[in-house]
Design an enzyme around this catalytic site. Structure first.
Site, PDB file in Angstrom:
ATOM      1  N   ASP A  57       0.693  -0.863   0.036  1.00  0.00           N
ATOM      2  CA  ASP A  57       0.406   0.145   0.083  1.00  0.00           C
ATOM      3  C   ASP A  57       0.712   1.115   0.365  1.00  0.00           C
ATOM      4  OD1 ASP A  57      -1.728   2.179   0.250  1.00  0.00           O
ATOM      5  OD2 ASP A  57      -2.595   1.078   2.451  1.00  0.00           O
ATOM      6  N   ASP A  65      -7.628  -9.221   6.041  1.00  0.00           N
ATOM      7  CA  ASP A  65      -9.007  -9.412   6.665  1.00  0.00           C
ATOM      8  C   ASP A  65      -9.631  -7.854   6.485  1.00  0.00           C
ATOM      9  OD1 ASP A  65      -6.432  -8.270   7.513  1.00  0.00           O
ATOM     10  OD2 ASP A  65      -7.744  -7.822   9.934  1.00  0.00           O
TER      11      ASP A  65
HETATM   12  P1  5GP Z   1       1.883  -0.985   3.762  1.00  0.00           P
HETATM   13  O1  5GP Z   1       2.956  -1.198   4.459  1.00  0.00           O
HETATM   14  O2  5GP Z   1       2.392  -0.789   2.017  1.00  0.00           O
HETATM   15  O3  5GP Z   1       0.799   0.190   4.137  1.00  0.00           O
HETATM   16  O4  5GP Z   1       0.963  -1.678   4.046  1.00  0.00           O
HETATM   17  C1  5GP Z   1       0.913  -2.879   4.051  1.00  0.00           C
HETATM   18  C2  5GP Z   1       0.267  -3.992   4.969  1.00  0.00           C
HETATM   19  O5  5GP Z   1      -0.964  -3.339   5.028  1.00  0.00           O
HETATM   20  C3  5GP Z   1      -0.310  -5.115   3.883  1.00  0.00           C
HETATM   21  O6  5GP Z   1       0.645  -5.829   4.245  1.00  0.00           O
HETATM   22  C4  5GP Z   1      -1.670  -5.550   4.970  1.00  0.00           C
HETATM   23  O7  5GP Z   1      -1.505  -6.517   6.291  1.00  0.00           O
HETATM   24  C5  5GP Z   1      -2.248  -3.595   5.060  1.00  0.00           C
HETATM   25  N1  5GP Z   1      -3.050  -3.085   3.542  1.00  0.00           N
HETATM   26  C6  5GP Z   1      -2.879  -2.393   3.127  1.00  0.00           C
HETATM   27  N2  5GP Z   1      -4.196  -2.398   2.904  1.00  0.00           N
HETATM   28  C7  5GP Z   1      -4.682  -3.413   2.420  1.00  0.00           C
HETATM   29  C8  5GP Z   1      -5.880  -3.312   2.169  1.00  0.00           C
HETATM   30  O8  5GP Z   1      -6.392  -2.831   1.305  1.00  0.00           O
HETATM   31  N3  5GP Z   1      -6.351  -4.080   2.843  1.00  0.00           N
HETATM   32  C9  5GP Z   1      -6.405  -4.664   3.607  1.00  0.00           C
HETATM   33  N4  5GP Z   1      -7.047  -6.730   4.337  1.00  0.00           N
HETATM   34  N5  5GP Z   1      -5.050  -4.559   4.341  1.00  0.00           N
HETATM   35  C10 5GP Z   1      -4.607  -3.788   3.591  1.00  0.00           C
END
Ligand code: 5GP
Length: 187
Positions: free
Chosen positions: A115, A171
């Site tokens: 994300d 989730d």
């Molecule tokens: P980042 O550090 O890239 O912002 O987020 C990574 C983590 O956020 C992912 O491993 C996941 O656990 C959670 N995450 C990010 N976007 C989503 C989403 O759309 N749905 C879900 N369920 N988890 C997300």
């Protein structure tokens, strides 16, 4: 405990939020087969270790591993999660570290979704500290628009819209991981 997951043919409702079908199990399986074939080619003759990021990546990792023809091993680590929120807190820390010694090994980090990219940046730095022979990254979903950090992602199954998704291991406040397809929040 009251059930919070309501599945209907055209949507699922979790904690009163409605999600619509987005990626089917067949589309996911087909894409994983292609990515596994790429990994087979890239790591031919090697025995990589797949490092899954808990909890979200466990189903993707299980399917990816079974789609590979080359021999491989597996280990897991766990990062702090969003908790019950749908947006990143902007902070990442490790809750469970690796058990395997990955020095000199060919490592494939297996993540459910990138994300903001903060978790992946953290993970890639962390893995490099252990001096692997090589480090690659396999990601099921990439919210490209949301990623603020320049990242190298070797295998991306799907680039997706910048909306919250559930299912196939992902989730919403611990609910929805068991869904075989991926659903996206109705915007
Ligand atoms: P980042 O550090 O890239 O912002 O987020 C990574 C983590 O956020 C992912 O491993 C996941 O656990 C959670 N995450 C990010 N976007 C989503 C989403 O759309 N749905 C879900 N369920 N988890 C997300």
């Amino acid at each position: 405990m009251q059930p919070t997951l309501v599945s209907k043919p055209d949507s699922v409702v979790i904690n009163n939020e409605r999600f619509r079908p987005y990626l089917t199990r067949d589309a996911i399986a087909a894409r994983i087969k292609d990515v596994a074939a790429e990994i087979d080619r890239d790591l031919d003759g090697k025995v990589p270790i797949l490092v899954g990021v808990l909890n979200g990546a466990f189903i993707f990792l299980a399917d990816l591993m079974r789609a590979l023809s080359i021999e491989c091993e597996v280990d897991f680590l766990k990062l702090s999660s969003y908790g019950a929120a749908k947006i990143s807190s902007g902070r990442v820390h490790e809750l469970k570290s690796l058990d395997a010694d990955i020095e000199g090994r060919h490592v494939i980090l297996v993540e459910d979704i990138v994300d903001t990219g903060l978790s992946m940046e953290f993970l890639q730095k962390k893995m490099q500290e252990f001096k692997p022979a090589s480090l690659r990254t396999a990601v099921l979903l990439h919210k490209k628009e949301a990623t603020r950090i320049p990242l190298e992602l070797d295998y991306v199954c799907f680039e997706i819209d910048n909306l919250f998704v559930v299912g196939y291991g992902l989730d919403f406040a611990q609910v929805g991981r068991q869904l075989a397809d991926i659903y996206i929040l109705e915007g």
